[in-house]
Design a protein around this motif. Structure first.
Motif, PDB file in Angstrom:
ATOM      1  N   SER A 344     -24.300 -10.998 -32.698  1.00 18.01           N
ATOM      2  CA  SER A 344     -23.827  -9.741 -33.515  1.00 18.01           C
ATOM      3  C   SER A 344     -23.126 -10.679 -34.608  1.00 18.01           C
ATOM      4  O   SER A 344     -22.811 -10.333 -36.321  1.00 18.01           O
ATOM      5  CB  SER A 344     -22.862  -9.047 -33.036  1.00 18.01           C
ATOM      6  OG  SER A 344     -21.996  -9.732 -32.109  1.00 18.01           O
ATOM      7  N   THR A 345     -22.466 -11.621 -34.847  1.00 17.88           N
ATOM      8  CA  THR A 345     -21.961 -12.481 -35.585  1.00 17.88           C
ATOM      9  C   THR A 345     -22.560 -13.502 -36.887  1.00 17.88           C
ATOM     10  O   THR A 345     -22.442 -13.269 -38.136  1.00 17.88           O
ATOM     11  CB  THR A 345     -20.179 -13.603 -35.204  1.00 17.88           C
ATOM     12  OG1 THR A 345     -19.899 -12.127 -34.309  1.00 17.88           O
ATOM     13  CG2 THR A 345     -19.644 -14.189 -36.318  1.00 17.88           C
ATOM     14  N   LYS A 348     -24.640 -10.534 -39.365  1.00 20.87           N
ATOM     15  CA  LYS A 348     -23.622 -10.582 -39.988  1.00 20.87           C
ATOM     16  C   LYS A 348     -22.777 -11.511 -41.173  1.00 20.87           C
ATOM     17  O   LYS A 348     -23.639 -10.909 -42.447  1.00 20.87           O
ATOM     18  CB  LYS A 348     -21.728 -10.075 -39.238  1.00 20.87           C
ATOM     19  CG  LYS A 348     -21.438  -9.482 -40.571  1.00 20.87           C
ATOM     20  CD  LYS A 348     -19.857  -8.910 -40.054  1.00 20.87           C
ATOM     21  CE  LYS A 348     -19.155 -10.161 -38.995  1.00 20.87           C
ATOM     22  NZ  LYS A 348     -17.401  -9.034 -38.433  1.00 20.87           N
ATOM     23  N   LYS A 352     -24.320 -12.145 -45.168  1.00 20.85           N
ATOM     24  CA  LYS A 352     -22.945 -11.787 -46.498  1.00 20.85           C
ATOM     25  C   LYS A 352     -23.356 -13.329 -47.189  1.00 20.85           C
ATOM     26  O   LYS A 352     -22.720 -13.465 -48.547  1.00 20.85           O
ATOM     27  CB  LYS A 352     -21.810 -12.515 -45.570  1.00 20.85           C
ATOM     28  CG  LYS A 352     -21.227 -11.196 -44.921  1.00 20.85           C
ATOM     29  CD  LYS A 352     -19.593 -11.366 -44.375  1.00 20.85           C
ATOM     30  CE  LYS A 352     -18.408 -12.215 -45.726  1.00 20.85           C
ATOM     31  NZ  LYS A 352     -17.266 -12.477 -44.855  1.00 20.85           N
TER      32      LYS A 352
END
Length: 362
Positions: A344-345, A348, A352
């Motif tokens: 998940s990180t 993300k 970005k």
């Protein structure tokens, strides 16, 4: 009239007098309720206050994180933004705006702004208005069309939404689908498009335990896209994670100096406004490292082995060229280059820095 209460009023006189006294003490005692109302006044008032408090809290968190809820309005002639960070440059000029309640001087400035819609559509607005006292930001249909997009309202059952699309070779490509919140009003979450470069730096302490070497990584982003990045094994042994982070910040600061000089060269060549670059924001997740770079080189037991040249970032901060800020590790894009991350990180952070899957762009 002496016997008025006895003949003409069915309510006993003492209750009428009590009622009249209550009006003098509390004017709200005569407030008319909706016939179907059934509830406690105090609880309702607390609910309304709590709801307003939570709404203000959410707005504050959105603004702090570079996000804002914008209302897409067919009735407004100009886009009105309440966050100064959406603007590339501002011209301060107080102006009036006409609202339902009348004319009010809510506009403090105007200028060129960039906003990012939920699915990554970037809108450049030449004459956006800045109004920090507004409750909501407004996006006009006119500015969407000036960016080359078409607008169409659609309905699906009882739901209504707005489509922002383009026609390419006879095919309709939908970029954004924005839900409705009222007749002629649609709302969306917008993200901040940085007007200057952001730098994320990080170090992976002892990523190579056999040779006692750490990993350095940094990434420069502009407008939500990575424009420069670098990662490699450090050439000297760092005796602590703090030492490794200082080395990583040193490398990122050196790149920042080159990037700022390159920007100064590109701007006049491309016909852009020439002037001093805004301060470059350098994000780091190690609080001890940030504190040391703020104070500069101090010869102590824990830092005397670190060469003074690695505190170059401190000199840049004093000159106002960079500003070092702390960021949560889960928000540090440079972690992509220095350590393994949860799925998940990882997803993300690659979003970005502007990486997209091909199927998301179709």
């Amino acid at each position: 009239m002496g016997n008025h209460w006895a003949k003409n009023c069915r309510t006993p006189k003492h209750l009428c007098e009590l009622y009249m006294e209550s009006l003098k003490r509390n004017p709200e005692a005569n407030m008319v309720r909706d016939p179907g109302y059934d509830g406690d006044d105090d609880d309702d008032l607390e609910d309304v206050q709590d709801h307003q408090h939570e709404s203000d809290k959410v707005d504050h968190m959105e603004m702090k994180s570079g996000m804002d809820t914008i209302v897409v309005d067919s009735g407004t002639s100009h886009t009105i933004l309440r966050d100064k960070r959406f603007f590339i440059h501002l011209t301060h000029k107080v102006a009036n705006i006409t609202t339902i309640a009348g004319t009010a001087s809510l506009i403090e400035a105007y200028g060129h702004a960039n906003i990012l819609l939920p699915k990554g559509t970037n809108l450049e607005i030449e004459d956006a208005l800045y109004s920090p006292s507004s409750n909501r930001s407004l996006l006009s249909f006119k500015d969407i069309r000036l960016n080359g997009f078409h607008i169409e309202t659609m309905g699906e059952g009882s739901k209504e939404f707005l489509q922002i699309y383009k026609i390419t070779q006879g095919n309709k490509k939908v970029f954004e689908t924005i839900p409705a919140c009222g007749t002629g009003l649609y709302y969306a979450q917008t993200s901040l498009v940085e007007a200057n470069a952001l730098v994320f730096a990080d170090a992976g302490y002892l990523s190579d335990p056999h040779y006692a070497r750490s990993q350095t990584g940094y990434v420069f982003t502009h407008g939500g896209t990575a424009i420069s990045w670098w990662f490699m094994k450090q050439t000297m042994a760092a005796t602590s994670s703090n030492y490794a982070e200082i080395l990583a910040m040193h490398e990122a600061s050196r790149e920042s100096v080159w990037m700022r000089s390159m920007t100064q060269h590109i701007r006049p060549t491309c016909g852009m406004i020439k002037g001093k670059d805004p301060t470059t924001i350098l994000y780091e997740d190690n609080a001890a490292c940030i504190a040391q770079l703020k104070d500069g080189y101090i010869k102590g037991d824990r830092t005397k082995h670190i060469l003074p040249k690695f505190f170059f970032t401190h000199e840049l901060q004093k000159a106002g060229e960079v500003q070092v800020l702390q960021v949560r590790s889960s928000e540090n894009s440079a972690d992509l280059f220095t350590k393994s991350l949860p799925t998940s990180t990882f997803k993300k952070l690659i979003w970005k820095i502007g990486m997209r899957r091909l199927k998301d762009l179709r």
